[in-house]
Design a protein around this motif. Structure first.
Motif, PDB file in Angstrom:
ATOM      1  N   CYS A   1       9.368   3.841  14.512  1.00 31.17           N
ATOM      2  CA  CYS A   1       9.481   3.293  14.417  1.00 31.17           C
ATOM      3  C   CYS A   1       9.735   1.907  12.719  1.00 31.17           C
ATOM      4  O   CYS A   1       9.960   1.564  12.998  1.00 31.17           O
ATOM      5  CB  CYS A   1       9.514   2.502  15.205  1.00 31.17           C
ATOM      6  SG  CYS A   1      10.559   2.810  16.953  1.00 31.17           S
ATOM      7  N   TRP A   2       7.893   1.943  12.827  1.00 28.42           N
ATOM      8  CA  TRP A   2       7.618   0.876  11.904  1.00 28.42           C
ATOM      9  C   TRP A   2       8.193   1.058  10.173  1.00 28.42           C
ATOM     10  O   TRP A   2       8.465   0.778   9.333  1.00 28.42           O
ATOM     11  CB  TRP A   2       5.658   1.165  11.750  1.00 28.42           C
ATOM     12  CG  TRP A   2       5.513  -0.437  10.510  1.00 28.42           C
ATOM     13  CD1 TRP A   2       5.680  -1.546  10.529  1.00 28.42           C
ATOM     14  CD2 TRP A   2       4.905   0.122   9.330  1.00 28.42           C
ATOM     15  NE1 TRP A   2       5.168  -2.061   8.853  1.00 28.42           N
ATOM     16  CE2 TRP A   2       4.998  -0.793   8.662  1.00 28.42           C
ATOM     17  CE3 TRP A   2       4.841   1.849   8.692  1.00 28.42           C
ATOM     18  CZ2 TRP A   2       4.131  -0.996   7.452  1.00 28.42           C
ATOM     19  CZ3 TRP A   2       4.136   1.333   7.478  1.00 28.42           C
ATOM     20  CH2 TRP A   2       4.039   0.578   6.813  1.00 28.42           C
ATOM     21  N   LEU A   3       8.405   2.106  10.338  1.00 25.50           N
ATOM     22  CA  LEU A   3       8.409   2.835   8.941  1.00 25.50           C
ATOM     23  C   LEU A   3      10.273   3.158   8.318  1.00 25.50           C
ATOM     24  O   LEU A   3      10.530   2.353   7.314  1.00 25.50           O
ATOM     25  CB  LEU A   3       7.875   4.518   8.363  1.00 25.50           C
ATOM     26  CG  LEU A   3       6.698   4.470   7.588  1.00 25.50           C
ATOM     27  CD1 LEU A   3       5.815   6.777   7.950  1.00 25.50           C
ATOM     28  CD2 LEU A   3       6.080   4.209   6.627  1.00 25.50           C
ATOM     29  N   ILE A   4      10.517   3.731   9.406  1.00 24.92           N
ATOM     30  CA  ILE A   4      11.930   3.760   9.480  1.00 24.92           C
ATOM     31  C   ILE A   4      12.555   1.634   9.501  1.00 24.92           C
ATOM     32  O   ILE A   4      13.303   1.246   8.683  1.00 24.92           O
ATOM     33  CB  ILE A   4      12.743   3.957  10.754  1.00 24.92           C
ATOM     34  CG1 ILE A   4      12.801   4.848  10.771  1.00 24.92           C
ATOM     35  CG2 ILE A   4      13.629   3.837  10.878  1.00 24.92           C
ATOM     36  CD1 ILE A   4      13.347   6.292  10.131  1.00 24.92           C
ATOM     37  N   TRP A   5      12.294   1.227  10.044  1.00 27.71           N
ATOM     38  CA  TRP A   5      11.885  -0.564   9.989  1.00 27.71           C
ATOM     39  C   TRP A   5      11.998  -1.440   8.542  1.00 27.71           C
ATOM     40  O   TRP A   5      12.589  -1.673   8.491  1.00 27.71           O
ATOM     41  CB  TRP A   5      11.690  -1.313  11.171  1.00 27.71           C
ATOM     42  CG  TRP A   5      11.287  -3.061  10.794  1.00 27.71           C
ATOM     43  CD1 TRP A   5      10.635  -3.481   9.982  1.00 27.71           C
ATOM     44  CD2 TRP A   5      12.082  -3.437  11.368  1.00 27.71           C
ATOM     45  NE1 TRP A   5      10.979  -5.328   9.728  1.00 27.71           N
ATOM     46  CE2 TRP A   5      11.621  -5.072  10.578  1.00 27.71           C
ATOM     47  CE3 TRP A   5      13.743  -3.784  12.049  1.00 27.71           C
ATOM     48  CZ2 TRP A   5      13.242  -5.837  11.100  1.00 27.71           C
ATOM     49  CZ3 TRP A   5      13.808  -4.582  11.992  1.00 27.71           C
ATOM     50  CH2 TRP A   5      13.877  -5.957  12.375  1.00 27.71           C
ATOM     51  N   ARG A   6      10.578  -0.667   7.690  1.00 22.51           N
ATOM     52  CA  ARG A   6      10.895  -0.382   6.409  1.00 22.51           C
ATOM     53  C   ARG A   6      11.839   0.000   5.615  1.00 22.51           C
ATOM     54  O   ARG A   6      11.623  -1.039   4.299  1.00 22.51           O
ATOM     55  CB  ARG A   6       9.109  -0.485   6.204  1.00 22.51           C
ATOM     56  CG  ARG A   6       8.552  -0.714   5.244  1.00 22.51           C
ATOM     57  CD  ARG A   6       7.628   0.281   4.830  1.00 22.51           C
ATOM     58  NE  ARG A   6       7.056   1.266   3.892  1.00 22.51           N
ATOM     59  CZ  ARG A   6       6.093   1.890   4.126  1.00 22.51           C
ATOM     60  NH1 ARG A   6       5.297   1.604   4.480  1.00 22.51           N
ATOM     61  NH2 ARG A   6       6.605   3.165   3.085  1.00 22.51           N
ATOM     62  N   ASP A   7      11.572   1.116   5.912  1.00 23.77           N
ATOM     63  CA  ASP A   7      11.762   1.611   5.139  1.00 23.77           C
ATOM     64  C   ASP A   7      13.662   1.393   4.747  1.00 23.77           C
ATOM     65  O   ASP A   7      14.718   1.781   3.788  1.00 23.77           O
ATOM     66  CB  ASP A   7      12.124   2.905   4.855  1.00 23.77           C
ATOM     67  CG  ASP A   7      10.181   2.923   3.649  1.00 23.77           C
ATOM     68  OD1 ASP A   7       9.902   2.065   2.785  1.00 23.77           O
ATOM     69  OD2 ASP A   7       9.580   3.775   3.766  1.00 23.77           O
TER      70      ASP A   7
END
Length: 197
Positions: free
Chosen positions: A106-112
């Motif tokens: 969830c964090w990586l998808i949010w970031r990138d």
């Protein structure tokens, strides 16, 4: 004119996520990427977009396989992530590792904000597909973003567990065998192009 250049700049800022799994999944994904990234393939838009390879932190071979298959790939193109479930791991402990992998995804998808999530069946891909689906519903991902699942070549008559979990939410679900295409012909997102590998 300004809107078009702004839109294309925004599109190029969002990477493509390619989820790697261990063993045969990575070998298949190497072949898929080689086909999509060929300079002689005018249909492929992947050639001009940043690609990020998601690999489990306990998987030492997938990165080496992809670097060998695509020599232009750099170490910086890889993102090491927690694995959802290891082979032989108990179901009880895998609940915790899967939750951690989901939070991380969830964090990586949010970031990138990837414009495409491309996967072919490893358990590592499940949290990323769910995270991409959720963030797209909530408006964080671009409206044109897609989730594409290519079922493993070895799945001739039945779907993998990852496939069964992701079939309801991916934009395109590709199978290699006519038996699967026939069995799931009522699913509008399931496509059969013949054997791709």
């Amino acid at each position: 004119m300004c809107w078009t250049s702004k839109a294309s700049a925004e599109t190029s800022a969002h990477p493509i996520y390619v989820i790697l799994g261990s063993g045969g999944h990575t070998a298949e994904m190497c072949k898929i990427n080689q086909a999509l990234l060929q300079p002689s393939n005018p249909q492929s838009q992947m050639q001009n977009m940043p690609v990020r390879y998601i690999v489990a932190n306990s998987d030492d071979t997938s990165k080496r396989q992809m670097l060998a298959a695509l020599p232009a790939t750099k170490d910086s193109d890889f993102i090491s992530v927690p694995r959802s479930r290891s082979v032989g791991q108990s179901w009880l402990s895998s609940a915790f590792t899967t939750l951690w992998a989901l939070l991380w995804s969830c964090w990586l998808i949010w970031r990138d904000r990837p414009q495409l999530v491309l996967c072919n069946g490893p358990g590592t891909c499940v949290p990323y597909c769910y995270a991409a689906y959720m963030w797209r519903l909530l408006g964080r991902l671009p409206a044109h973003s897609k989730i594409v699942f290519v079922e493993s070549y070895c799945r001739v008559e039945t779907l993998s567990l990852s496939g069964r979990l992701l079939l309801p939410l991916v934009d395109m679900f590709v199978v290699h065998w006519p038996a699967l295409a026939t069995r799931y012909s009522h699913k509008p997102n399931l496509l059969y192009f013949g054997r791709l590998l």
